[in-house]
Design a protein around this motif. Sequence first.
Motif, short mmCIF file in Angstrom:
data_model
loop_
_atom_site.label_atom_id
_atom_site.label_comp_id
_atom_site.label_asym_id
_atom_site.label_seq_id
_atom_site.Cartn_x
_atom_site.Cartn_y
_atom_site.Cartn_z
N MET A 181 28.94 -21.91 76.17
CA MET A 181 29.95 -20.94 76.51
C MET A 181 29.34 -19.54 76.63
O MET A 181 29.74 -18.78 77.49
CB MET A 181 31.04 -20.95 75.44
N ALA A 182 28.34 -19.23 75.78
CA ALA A 182 27.75 -17.90 75.82
C ALA A 182 27.11 -17.61 77.18
O ALA A 182 27.28 -16.50 77.72
CB ALA A 182 26.73 -17.75 74.71
N LEU A 183 26.41 -18.57 77.73
CA LEU A 183 25.77 -18.35 79.03
C LEU A 183 26.82 -18.11 80.11
O LEU A 183 26.67 -17.22 80.95
CB LEU A 183 24.87 -19.53 79.40
N SER A 184 27.90 -18.86 80.08
CA SER A 184 28.97 -18.65 81.05
C SER A 184 29.59 -17.26 80.91
O SER A 184 29.85 -16.57 81.90
CB SER A 184 30.07 -19.70 80.87
N LEU A 185 29.81 -16.83 79.68
CA LEU A 185 30.38 -15.49 79.44
C LEU A 185 29.44 -14.40 79.91
O LEU A 185 29.87 -13.43 80.56
CB LEU A 185 30.70 -15.31 77.96
N LEU A 186 28.16 -14.53 79.62
CA LEU A 186 27.19 -13.54 80.07
C LEU A 186 27.06 -13.53 81.58
O LEU A 186 26.96 -12.46 82.20
CB LEU A 186 25.82 -13.81 79.43
N LEU A 209 18.02 -12.91 87.49
CA LEU A 209 16.69 -12.85 86.88
C LEU A 209 16.71 -11.99 85.61
O LEU A 209 16.08 -12.35 84.61
CB LEU A 209 15.66 -12.31 87.87
N ASP A 210 17.43 -10.88 85.63
CA ASP A 210 17.56 -10.05 84.43
C ASP A 210 18.14 -10.86 83.27
O ASP A 210 17.65 -10.79 82.15
CB ASP A 210 18.48 -8.84 84.67
N LEU A 211 19.17 -11.63 83.56
CA LEU A 211 19.81 -12.43 82.51
C LEU A 211 18.85 -13.50 81.99
O LEU A 211 18.71 -13.68 80.78
CB LEU A 211 21.10 -13.08 83.04
N TRP A 212 18.18 -14.22 82.88
CA TRP A 212 17.26 -15.29 82.44
C TRP A 212 16.15 -14.71 81.58
O TRP A 212 15.77 -15.30 80.57
CB TRP A 212 16.65 -16.04 83.62
N GLN A 213 15.61 -13.57 81.97
CA GLN A 213 14.54 -12.96 81.17
C GLN A 213 15.06 -12.51 79.81
O GLN A 213 14.38 -12.68 78.80
CB GLN A 213 13.93 -11.78 81.92
N ASN A 234 24.84 -24.34 86.47
CA ASN A 234 25.50 -24.30 87.77
C ASN A 234 26.44 -23.08 87.80
O ASN A 234 27.53 -23.13 87.25
CB ASN A 234 26.30 -25.58 88.01
N PRO A 235 26.04 -21.99 88.45
CA PRO A 235 26.88 -20.79 88.47
C PRO A 235 28.13 -20.95 89.31
O PRO A 235 29.09 -20.19 89.15
CB PRO A 235 25.96 -19.71 89.05
N GLY A 236 28.17 -21.97 90.15
CA GLY A 236 29.33 -22.17 91.02
C GLY A 236 30.43 -23.02 90.40
O GLY A 236 31.51 -23.13 90.98
N GLN A 237 30.18 -23.60 89.25
CA GLN A 237 31.19 -24.46 88.63
C GLN A 237 32.00 -23.67 87.61
O GLN A 237 31.47 -23.01 86.73
CB GLN A 237 30.54 -25.66 87.93
N SER A 238 33.32 -23.75 87.75
CA SER A 238 34.18 -23.13 86.76
C SER A 238 34.70 -24.22 85.82
O SER A 238 34.70 -25.40 86.17
CB SER A 238 35.35 -22.41 87.43
N TRP A 239 35.10 -23.82 84.62
CA TRP A 239 35.60 -24.78 83.65
C TRP A 239 36.61 -24.11 82.74
O TRP A 239 36.63 -22.91 82.58
CB TRP A 239 34.46 -25.43 82.88
N TRP A 240 37.45 -24.94 82.15
CA TRP A 240 38.53 -24.47 81.30
C TRP A 240 38.11 -24.61 79.84
O TRP A 240 37.69 -25.68 79.41
CB TRP A 240 39.79 -25.30 81.58
N GLU A 270 41.59 -21.32 75.97
CA GLU A 270 42.63 -21.41 77.00
C GLU A 270 42.41 -20.43 78.15
O GLU A 270 43.35 -19.90 78.73
CB GLU A 270 44.03 -21.22 76.40
N THR A 271 41.14 -20.19 78.49
CA THR A 271 40.81 -19.38 79.67
C THR A 271 39.82 -20.15 80.53
O THR A 271 39.21 -21.12 80.10
CB THR A 271 40.18 -18.02 79.30
N GLN A 272 39.65 -19.68 81.75
CA GLN A 272 38.71 -20.31 82.69
C GLN A 272 37.46 -19.44 82.76
O GLN A 272 37.54 -18.22 82.88
CB GLN A 272 39.34 -20.44 84.06
N LEU A 273 36.30 -20.09 82.69
CA LEU A 273 35.01 -19.40 82.81
C LEU A 273 34.27 -19.88 84.04
O LEU A 273 34.43 -21.02 84.47
CB LEU A 273 34.15 -19.66 81.57
N GLN A 274 33.44 -19.00 84.57
CA GLN A 274 32.64 -19.32 85.74
C GLN A 274 31.22 -19.59 85.31
O GLN A 274 30.63 -18.81 84.57
CB GLN A 274 32.67 -18.16 86.73
N GLY A 275 30.65 -20.70 85.77
CA GLY A 275 29.29 -21.08 85.44
C GLY A 275 29.29 -22.03 84.27
O GLY A 275 29.95 -21.78 83.25
#
Length: 88
Positions: free
Chosen positions: A1-6, A19-23, A52-58, A75-80
């Motif tokens: 979840m943390a990666l999706s939020l970031l 790239l900034d995030l991965w580093q 997968n940055p294009g996949q959203s999830w609940w 109960e929210t939707q996140l991207q990635g």
Amino acid sequence: MALSLLWQRLVMTQEWTALDLWQALSSRPAQCLGQTPASVTPHQTAELVLFNPGQSWWVDRSSLTSQAYNTPVLETQLQGRIQQVWCG
């Protein structure tokens, strides 16, 4: 979840590049501790994440791996979404 939020907060808003995030999540913590960042080399174990940055999830109780449900994003939707993790 943390990666999706970031990803959603920093990369999708174009505050950071991918790239900034991965580093920030991979090599920079080691550098802050004065260590040599891990590298991916043939015939050596590695820890890798397929994201997968294009996949959203609940975010709901069934999608959480923790037994605790006290998250502000319940109960929210996140991207990635992380698709797979390999640990050496």
